[in-house]
Write a protein that holds these residues in place. Structure first.
Motif, PDB file in Angstrom:
ATOM      1  N   TYR A 127       0.854  -1.198   0.000  1.00  0.00           N
ATOM      2  CA  TYR A 127       0.000   0.000   0.000  1.00  0.00           C
ATOM      3  C   TYR A 127       0.884   1.239   0.000  1.00  0.00           C
ATOM      4  CZ  TYR A 127      -3.014   3.732   1.716  1.00  0.00           C
ATOM      5  OH  TYR A 127      -3.668   4.918   1.847  1.00  0.00           O
ATOM      6  N   PHE A 128       0.479   2.249  -0.770  1.00  0.00           N
ATOM      7  CA  PHE A 128       1.163   3.549  -0.731  1.00  0.00           C
ATOM      8  C   PHE A 128       0.082   4.614  -0.832  1.00  0.00           C
ATOM      9  CE2 PHE A 128       3.460   7.017  -3.188  1.00  0.00           C
ATOM     10  CZ  PHE A 128       4.083   7.519  -2.060  1.00  0.00           C
ATOM     11  N   GLY A 129      -0.033   5.429   0.196  1.00  0.00           N
ATOM     12  CA  GLY A 129      -1.079   6.466   0.166  1.00  0.00           C
ATOM     13  C   GLY A 129      -1.162   7.171   1.502  1.00  0.00           C
ATOM     14  N   THR A 130      -2.359   7.580   1.861  1.00  0.00           N
ATOM     15  CA  THR A 130      -2.514   8.310   3.120  1.00  0.00           C
ATOM     16  C   THR A 130      -2.508   7.319   4.292  1.00  0.00           C
ATOM     17  OG1 THR A 130      -4.915   8.147   3.052  1.00  0.00           O
ATOM     18  CG2 THR A 130      -3.910  10.087   2.010  1.00  0.00           C
ATOM     19  N   PRO A 131      -2.007   7.742   5.450  1.00  0.00           N
ATOM     20  CA  PRO A 131      -1.924   6.802   6.576  1.00  0.00           C
ATOM     21  C   PRO A 131      -3.287   6.429   7.153  1.00  0.00           C
ATOM     22  CG  PRO A 131      -1.144   8.983   7.220  1.00  0.00           C
ATOM     23  CD  PRO A 131      -1.385   9.041   5.747  1.00  0.00           C
ATOM     24  N   GLN A 132      -4.310   7.235   6.846  1.00  0.00           N
ATOM     25  CA  GLN A 132      -5.639   6.930   7.397  1.00  0.00           C
ATOM     26  C   GLN A 132      -6.148   5.567   6.933  1.00  0.00           C
ATOM     27  OE1 GLN A 132      -4.777  10.063   6.410  1.00  0.00           O
ATOM     28  NE2 GLN A 132      -4.631  10.602   8.593  1.00  0.00           N
ATOM     29  N   ALA A 133      -5.652   5.101   5.792  1.00  0.00           N
ATOM     30  CA  ALA A 133      -6.101   3.802   5.270  1.00  0.00           C
ATOM     31  C   ALA A 133      -5.863   2.690   6.287  1.00  0.00           C
ATOM     32  CB  ALA A 133      -5.359   3.498   3.975  1.00  0.00           C
ATOM     33  N   LEU A 134      -4.815   2.860   7.085  1.00  0.00           N
ATOM     34  CA  LEU A 134      -4.468   1.832   8.071  1.00  0.00           C
ATOM     35  C   LEU A 134      -5.568   1.699   9.136  1.00  0.00           C
ATOM     36  CD1 LEU A 134      -2.088  -0.060   8.614  1.00  0.00           C
ATOM     37  CD2 LEU A 134      -1.130   1.674  10.113  1.00  0.00           C
ATOM     38  N   THR A 135      -6.311   2.782   9.352  1.00  0.00           N
ATOM     39  CA  THR A 135      -7.373   2.743  10.364  1.00  0.00           C
ATOM     40  C   THR A 135      -8.683   2.202   9.770  1.00  0.00           C
ATOM     41  OG1 THR A 135      -8.083   5.005   9.871  1.00  0.00           O
ATOM     42  CG2 THR A 135      -6.372   4.728  11.558  1.00  0.00           C
ATOM     43  N   GLN A 136      -8.749   2.147   8.437  1.00  0.00           N
ATOM     44  CA  GLN A 136     -10.025   1.760   7.808  1.00  0.00           C
ATOM     45  C   GLN A 136      -9.959   0.427   7.055  1.00  0.00           C
ATOM     46  OE1 GLN A 136     -10.103   5.253   5.465  1.00  0.00           O
ATOM     47  NE2 GLN A 136     -10.671   6.577   7.184  1.00  0.00           N
ATOM     48  N   ASP A 137      -8.770   0.078   6.549  1.00  0.00           N
ATOM     49  CA  ASP A 137      -8.650  -1.090   5.669  1.00  0.00           C
ATOM     50  C   ASP A 137      -8.349  -2.352   6.486  1.00  0.00           C
ATOM     51  OD1 ASP A 137      -7.875  -3.001   3.824  1.00  0.00           O
ATOM     52  OD2 ASP A 137      -6.974  -1.539   2.465  1.00  0.00           O
TER      53      ASP A 137
END
Lengths: 331, 261
Positions: free
Chosen positions: B221-231
């Protein structure tokens, strides 16, 4: 505070070196009164015998001790720095075995060719070091240099033993070379080694600030822009040339290349420039004083300087170690 | 005018000898941004940093401010990229002397400090809170203090790109917060960019502007860190579940707890 301490240390170091040079010229197996000494030094009439003793025997010996001491100590301080090993010394990169092999080769092929002895010892030492460095270059480990040095030196020592085992005359000549000493060394023999040692010291002093980065380890030094491989190669080659120059005329002087760097590092820390200067000065002083004691303590007999140095140096080194609580000066 | 990212890297393959550790890694990072690199042990986080700073050769290209690092001399590269390694050596040199080493890329054979060097060192001392340790020898410091000194060295190098490999290891909580805050300040006020390798998912979510998750030898994954809280899939890589809490002032905080399934 640190700068003031270093100025004092350097002043003491220079004074001790000058006094030892004076003592080396002043004293010997033949007693010379102060008047005779100054008369001989200034080549005054009436002091012809003393002039011959001073200029033909003592001063060349003192100069030989200075060049050998400086060369071996410079070699030791560079090797201990680049291998990060407090036990590293010129013999570990094959200097002694290579020089010995060169000598034995000449002694067995052309025993009367005295003029070939010095170049053979130098070439033997230098070429052996080149072989060891190129073998170690295949590995990224700092220990590779020492391991390659031990292996090649062992092989060469075995070859030397084969030669000397078969020929007892050769064994006697090789023994004299392996003990080391300055007897009979002429000023002409010292010119090239002195130039070589000076050039090596200047190169390392000029590169000093870059070499200093190596104390942080390879990765950090490279991250700060140092060409680690090239710097290490320059240091090892300078160490090899300086030590090979010394053993070419002085024989296999042990110990000075091991203990003097520790004393210098104890006094001046890790920085290459002061270390190069200090180790040369201390090495010269140690060799001059050891030679002086060797030729006066049992006069008219002489104790070879290599033996004197081991006898005086080992207890001093142990004292230094005990005083530092067992820590090496690299720590 | 075309926008030039601070860091643009395309690593086709990197590894040790015949063993490839990472493949097909593409990253971009703008000036003033902090990129967190996370992944499980042995996934290649440190290998990625070693490639980006030039310690490890790789297939591909990495550019800083549009300049390919492979075209630069070691000194020129050290003026653009600085890195704090995981296990630095601790020789018998003082903290002050260590910081002076940080200025060596800007000098030739002599490293006698000039006014710029002195100003950079003074700022590094303040930023890394090294005032009381300046005359201390590295080999006499605690693990945390020694790493603080190396953090000072990183800042004294005044490069536009800073790489940090597990920089908060051995750090107490106060210094960890202070250091991460300082990195954000360096991004915000100095326009520097930071690549931070960390094991802490909380750190990545709280401080990073961009996030890279490495898994299976490549970028997952490469993108915003918020993805870690949702994905959920990303969370499964680390066997954690994201938990949201709110502090006394109503600000959201994320925590990660081990998951059972």
């Amino acid at each position: 505070m640190k700068r003031t301490n270093n100025i004092w240390r350097t002043a003491v170091l220079v004074t001790v070196l000058v006094v030892s040079l004076w003592a080396g010229a002043r004293f010997g197996s033949t007693w010379m009164s102060p008047t005779a000494f100054w008369g001989a030094l200034l080549r005054r009439a009436g002091f012809e015998t003393q002039t011959v003793i001073l200029y033909a025997v003592r001063l060349p010996r003192v100069l030989a001790a200075v060049v050998a001491g400086a060369g071996l100590s410079l070699s030791g301080v560079l090797l201990q720095g680049v291998t990060d090993n407090p036990l590293a010394a010129p013999n570990l990169i094959g200097v002694n075995a290579g020089a010995g092999f060169g000598m034995v080769l000449v002694l067995s092929v052309a025993p009367t060719a005295l003029s070939l002895m010095t170049p053979a010892a130098f070439l033997g030492a230098f070429l052996t070091t080149l072989v060891i460095v190129s073998l170690a270059a295949r590995s990224t480990s700092r220990a590779a240099l020492i391991l390659a040095g031990v292996a090649v030196s062992t092989a060469l020592s075995a070859v030397i033993s084969c030669f000397t085992y078969a020929d007892t005359d050769l064994l006697a000549s090789f023994n004299a070379f392996s003990v080391g000493g300055f007897a009979g060394v002429g000023v002409n023999e010292l010119i090239l080694p002195a130039i070589a040692v000076t050039l090596c010291a200047v190169v390392c002093a000029v590169l000093g600030d870059r070499i200093d980065l190596l104390c942080l380890g390879d990765a950090s030094a490279r991250l700060l822009g140092a060409r680690v491989g090239a710097l290490r190669l320059v240091c090892v080659l300078c160490a090899s040339i300086a030590a090979a120059s010394a053993v070419s005329f002085a024989g296999l002087l042990g110990f000075v290349g091991l203990i003097v760097p520790h004393i210098a590092r104890h006094l001046y820390g890790y920085r290459t420039r002061p270390l190069v200067v200090a180790s040369c000065a201390i090495g010269a002083t140690v060799c001059v004083l050891a030679d002086l004691v060797g030729r006066t303590v049992a006069a008219p007999s002489e104790i070879p300087v290599g033996i004197m140095m081991a006898l005086l140096g080992a207890p001093f080194f142990l004292w230094l170690l005990v005083r530092r609580g067992g820590r090496s000066t690299n720590e | 005018m075309m926008h030039t990212p601070r860091l643009q890297a395309h690593i086709r393959a990197v590894g040790y000898g015949k063993k490839t550790v990472l493949r097909d890694v593409e990253l971009t990072l703008d000036a003033g941004e902090l990129l967190a690199v996370i992944g499980k042990n042995g996934c290649g986080k440190s290998t990625l940093l070693a490639a980006l700073c030039g310690l490890l050769p790789f297939e591909g290209e990495a550019c800083v401010d549009g300049v390919s690092l492979s075209t630069l001399t070691p000194r020129e590269r050290a003026q653009r990229v600085a890195m704090m390694i995981q296990q630095p050596r601790l020789p018998h040199v003082t903290v002050d002397e260590l910081l002076r080493f940080g200025r060596s890329p800007y000098h030739g054979l002599s490293t006698h400090p000039n006014d710029t060097d002195r100003a950079a060192i003074e700022e590094a001392v303040r930023s890394a809170s090294l005032e009381s340790l300046r005359a201390s020898y590295l080999d006499r410091l605690s693990g945390g203090e020694a790493r603080r000194a190396y953090f000072g060295l990183l800042l004294a190098q005044t490069t536009p790109l800073l790489l940090l490999d597990e920089a908060t290891a051995f750090a107490d909580t106060a210094w960890e917060c202070r250091m991460l805050g300082e990195l954000k300040r360096q991004c915000r006020e100095r326009g520097r960019s930071v690549v931070l390798v960390t094991h802490s998912l909380e750190q990545a979510v709280t401080y990073a502007d961009r996030l890279v998750v490495l898994d299976g030898g490549t970028v997952r994954y490469f993108g915003t860190p918020q993805a870690l809280t949702q994905d959920e899939e990303l969370q499964r890589i680390f066997s954690v579940r994201a938990l949201r809490a709110t502090d006394g002032e109503g600000r959201a905080q994320w925590f990660f707890s081990p998951r059972e399934d």
